[in-house]
Design a protein around this motif. Sequence first.
Motif, short mmCIF file in Angstrom:
data_model
loop_
_atom_site.label_atom_id
_atom_site.label_comp_id
_atom_site.label_asym_id
_atom_site.label_seq_id
_atom_site.Cartn_x
_atom_site.Cartn_y
_atom_site.Cartn_z
N ASP A 1 0.73 -1.18 -0.01
CA ASP A 1 0.23 0.09 0.03
C ASP A 1 0.78 1.40 -0.06
OD1 ASP A 1 1.22 0.03 2.63
OD2 ASP A 1 -0.93 -0.39 3.42
N GLY A 2 2.23 1.26 0.31
CA GLY A 2 3.05 2.50 0.25
C GLY A 2 3.03 3.15 1.44
N TYR A 3 2.39 2.77 2.51
CA TYR A 3 2.03 3.45 3.51
C TYR A 3 3.16 3.13 4.77
CZ TYR A 3 -2.96 4.64 2.79
OH TYR A 3 -3.98 5.20 2.22
N ASN A 4 3.31 4.15 5.64
CA ASN A 4 4.42 4.02 6.53
C ASN A 4 4.37 4.40 8.05
OD1 ASN A 4 7.28 3.84 7.20
ND2 ASN A 4 7.89 5.86 6.23
N TYR A 5 4.74 4.30 8.76
CA TYR A 5 4.57 4.61 10.19
C TYR A 5 5.90 4.53 11.07
CZ TYR A 5 2.66 5.69 14.78
OH TYR A 5 2.50 6.16 16.01
N ASP A 6 6.04 3.27 11.61
CA ASP A 6 7.26 3.23 12.38
C ASP A 6 8.44 2.40 11.76
OD1 ASP A 6 8.87 3.70 14.76
OD2 ASP A 6 7.89 1.66 15.76
N ALA A 7 9.50 2.45 12.17
CA ALA A 7 10.84 1.74 11.72
C ALA A 7 11.55 1.20 12.83
CB ALA A 7 11.50 2.57 10.54
N ARG A 8 12.03 0.18 12.94
CA ARG A 8 12.80 -0.41 13.94
C ARG A 8 13.87 -1.30 13.36
NH1 ARG A 8 11.18 3.14 16.19
NH2 ARG A 8 10.91 3.24 18.62
N VAL A 9 14.92 -1.64 13.67
CA VAL A 9 16.13 -2.46 13.08
C VAL A 9 16.36 -3.67 13.96
CG1 VAL A 9 16.91 -0.40 11.74
CG2 VAL A 9 18.21 -1.24 13.93
N LEU A 10 16.93 -4.63 13.43
CA LEU A 10 17.42 -5.81 14.00
C LEU A 10 18.91 -6.25 13.34
CD1 LEU A 10 17.69 -7.98 16.22
CD2 LEU A 10 16.40 -9.59 14.52
N PRO A 11 20.00 -5.26 13.77
CA PRO A 11 21.24 -5.43 13.21
C PRO A 11 21.85 -6.73 12.78
CG PRO A 11 21.53 -4.30 15.09
CD PRO A 11 19.99 -4.46 15.01
N ARG A 12 21.67 -7.65 14.01
CA ARG A 12 22.09 -8.89 13.93
C ARG A 12 21.85 -9.75 12.82
NH1 ARG A 12 19.83 -12.98 16.39
NH2 ARG A 12 18.43 -11.47 17.74
N LYS A 13 20.39 -9.42 12.32
CA LYS A 13 20.09 -10.22 11.19
C LYS A 13 19.85 -9.33 9.91
CE LYS A 13 18.54 -13.59 11.27
NZ LYS A 13 19.09 -15.08 11.05
N ASN A 14 20.45 -8.31 10.13
CA ASN A 14 20.62 -7.05 9.14
C ASN A 14 19.07 -6.88 8.35
OD1 ASN A 14 21.61 -5.53 7.00
ND2 ASN A 14 21.52 -6.85 5.26
N VAL A 15 18.22 -6.78 9.41
CA VAL A 15 16.71 -6.45 8.72
C VAL A 15 16.27 -5.07 9.57
CG1 VAL A 15 16.27 -8.80 8.20
CG2 VAL A 15 15.88 -8.03 10.32
N MET A 16 15.42 -4.69 8.83
CA MET A 16 14.45 -3.50 9.22
C MET A 16 13.12 -3.62 9.04
SD MET A 16 14.87 0.58 8.36
CE MET A 16 14.94 0.37 6.70
N LEU A 17 12.04 -3.43 9.89
CA LEU A 17 10.59 -3.33 9.66
C LEU A 17 10.14 -1.90 9.69
CD1 LEU A 17 9.63 -6.17 12.03
CD2 LEU A 17 9.78 -6.22 9.58
N SER A 18 9.28 -1.96 8.78
CA SER A 18 8.39 -0.46 8.80
C SER A 18 6.96 -0.94 8.92
CB SER A 18 8.73 0.38 7.48
OG SER A 18 8.35 -0.24 6.49
#
Lengths: 460, 235
Positions: free
Chosen positions: A224-241
Motif C-alpha cells: 500500500d506504500g504506507y508508513n509509520y514506524d521503523a525499527r532494526v535488528l542489525p544482527r539479522k540485517n533487517v528493518m521493519l516498517s
Amino acid sequence: MSHQETPFRAPRRLGKHLSLTALNLTSLGLAAAGLVLALAAPPAATPARADETCQSPYMAKITGNEEYIYVWTLGMEGVGDESDKLVTIDVRPDSGTYGKVVASVSVGGRHEAHHSGFTDDRRYLWAGGLDTSMIYIFDVHTNPGKPTLHKTIKTFVKDTGGAVGPHTFYALPGRMMITGLSNDKDHGGKSALVEYGNDGAFIATHWIPDPKDMRGADGQANADGYNYDARVLPRKNVMLSSSFTGWSNYMMDFGKMLQDGEAMKRFGKTVTLWDLHTRQPKQVFSVPGAPLEVRWAWGPNHNYAFTTTALTSKIWLIKEGDDGKWTAKAVADIGDPSKVPLPVDISISADDTRLWIDTFMDGTARLFDISNPEAPKQIYQKKIGAQLNMVSQSWDGNRVYFSTSLLANWDKKGADNEQFVKGYDWDGQELKHRFTVDFIKEGLGRAHLMRFGASSLYSS
Amino acid sequence: MKKSLAAAALGAAVLSAAVAAAAGAADPGLDMARTAQFDFDPPKAGTYTLPVIKPLPDGAVLDEDGKRRSLRALVAGRIALISFIYTRCSDPNGCPLATAVLYDIHDASAADRALAENLHMVSLSFDPAHDTPEVMAGFRGFDTGSGPARSEWSFLTTASQADLDPILADFDQVVRRRVDAQGKDMGLYAHQLRVYLVDRRGRVRNIYGLGFLDPRLLVADVHTLLAEERRAASQ
C-alpha cells in the motif's frame, strides 16, 4: 546480553594478528586490564541498566536511573503560549523537584508535535511536526536539565522529494532514520523512509513499496506504500516498517473521520521487511488495521518483533522461521476488538517476557505475558486516565511512565481531554503511582512522546 | 607463442580478479561465514547504492614518521576507511573491535587485488598526548615490506589537541576524556565508535558503528564503490 550490546567480536583470524610488536602486545595487555575499569565505570558502549527499552541499539545508554523525561508536547488553544514545546520533567529520585516540570522550551506555533528520538551520540533530540513537517533539534547534552533549541530543519518536504510528516526518529551510526507518514501529492498514506546526517543535512529518501513500484520487494498484492514506524535488528540485517494513515486523515477531526467511509479506507495494512544495510525492501506482509509501533525482542536468539493494529486490536508477531523465511501473523486480541479500544503505544521489557500496551479509548494500560511470543496473554490492567497514548519503561522495568495525547484532532473532547504525564513504580504485581504532571493546569498542552535523559551520559 | 600464452594467462588472471572483485562476496581472502553477531549473508557488492553523506573533513595529521600531512591529501585518489582510535582503549566494543575489523580487511586484501590497489585504511588517534607518531608506528603491528601486496594502512596522530579538535568536530566524532571520582585523568576516553567510508572523490559514503562493523559489509561497500566507478567510466 541483548543485540543492543554487541559483544566484542574477535578478529576472524585473531591468532595471526596476535603476532604483533611488543608495544602492541602491551597495548592489548592494557586493554585486558581495562576490562575491569570498564566494569567499574562503564564507557559509552556498555550494557544499559535503566534506559528505555525502545531505543535504537546504536545509541549511548543510561547506565543508572533516568534523571529527566523529555516530553514532546503539542501546543493547545487556550493553554499557556499555545505552542508546541519540549517539556522536561525531573525524575531524579532524591531531587526536591522530583515529578515536577523543571524546563520548557517552546518552538513557536503548532505543528502537530508527535515523536522524537536521540542521535546515536545522544547529544541531540530530534522532534517532528506531522502537520508542517518541521523538525526541531534540541541540544540535550550541554545542560540535560534544560534543553535548548539547537537547529531547525524547514525543508523536509523539498529535501525528500515530497515526503510529509516526519514521525519516527531512529538513530543509526552518524545519521537519523526518519519515517514520513504522508506525501505532498495527495496527502494520503504513501510515504517514505528518509535519512539525514547528524549535522542536519539530507542524505536519502527510500519510498515504501506500493503496487505500482515494488522496488524489488515481494508481496505486491499486499502493498500500500504506507508508513509509520521503523525499527532494526542489525544482527539479522533487517528493518521493519509499519503503516498508519496520511495527512488527510491524521489532521481530520476523529469523529468526522469515523463517519467518512472513504477516509476509513485510507489506513495502512502492511508491514514491510527491509535489508537494513542496502535499504532495499524485501517483502510486504499483510497486516490489516493500521499496524503502529514496532518492537524487536532483545534476546540474542529472538528473531522476532511485535506490532499492534490500532483498528483491529490485535498483537502481530513478525518472525523468522527455522527455514530463514519471515512471516507475520496475529497472535492475540487486545481487549475486546469489537469495542475498538484502539491500542496505541507498546513497550517491551528487556527480558522479552512482558509487553505493555496502552489502549487509548478506555485509558487503560495492559500488560501481556509474551514469554511465548506465539501466544501472548494479558496478565494485568489498570485504568490510568480518560485517554492514554504513550508508555515508556525503564530498562529494569521498575518504572513506567504514561502520557495522553494521540493527535490534536483525535484527542477526546471536554472533561475527557485529560492531558498528563504520570509516573509509576512497577513491582511485578501492581503499578504504584508516584507523580502526575497535569499538562493543562501547568499551561503546557497535550503530552505526547517521552524520552529519557541523564547527566551521567555526558560526564565521566 | 609462449608470450601470447603468458599474456592470455595474465589476462585470465586479471579477468578472474576482476570477476572476484565485482562479486565482492566471493573474495577468497575474506571469511564469509555468519557469526552470532552477524547472522546473515551479506548483500552482493554492486547491487545497491551508497548515498553521499558529506564531504570528507580535512585537517593536519602526523604520519608515522612525524611528517605533517593533510588528511584529505593523504587519502586522495583512493577509497578510504578511516577509524578513530586511541591505543590505550580498554573497551572491547571500542577501538580494539574497529582495529580487529581493519585487520581482517587488511588480511583479505592480500587475496583481493582490487582491495590492495584501491583501498587506503587509516587509524587516526584522538589521544595525541600519548599516541605519538612513534607509538602509532609501533601500534601498526605488522611488517609493511613483505608478503603479497595489501591495502595501505596508515597509523596517524596529530601534533596537538588544537589540531585534533576541529577534525573531531567536522567528523562529528564524540570523544570525552574520562576522570575518576577524584577528578583525576584515567587515561581513558568515552567515545562513539565510528568508522567512515570515503570514496575516491573525497565524499563520506557510509558510517559504521556497533552492529555494522562486519568486515563482509565493509568490503562489500568498497566493491560497491568500485562497481559505481566502473559504471560511471563506461557511460
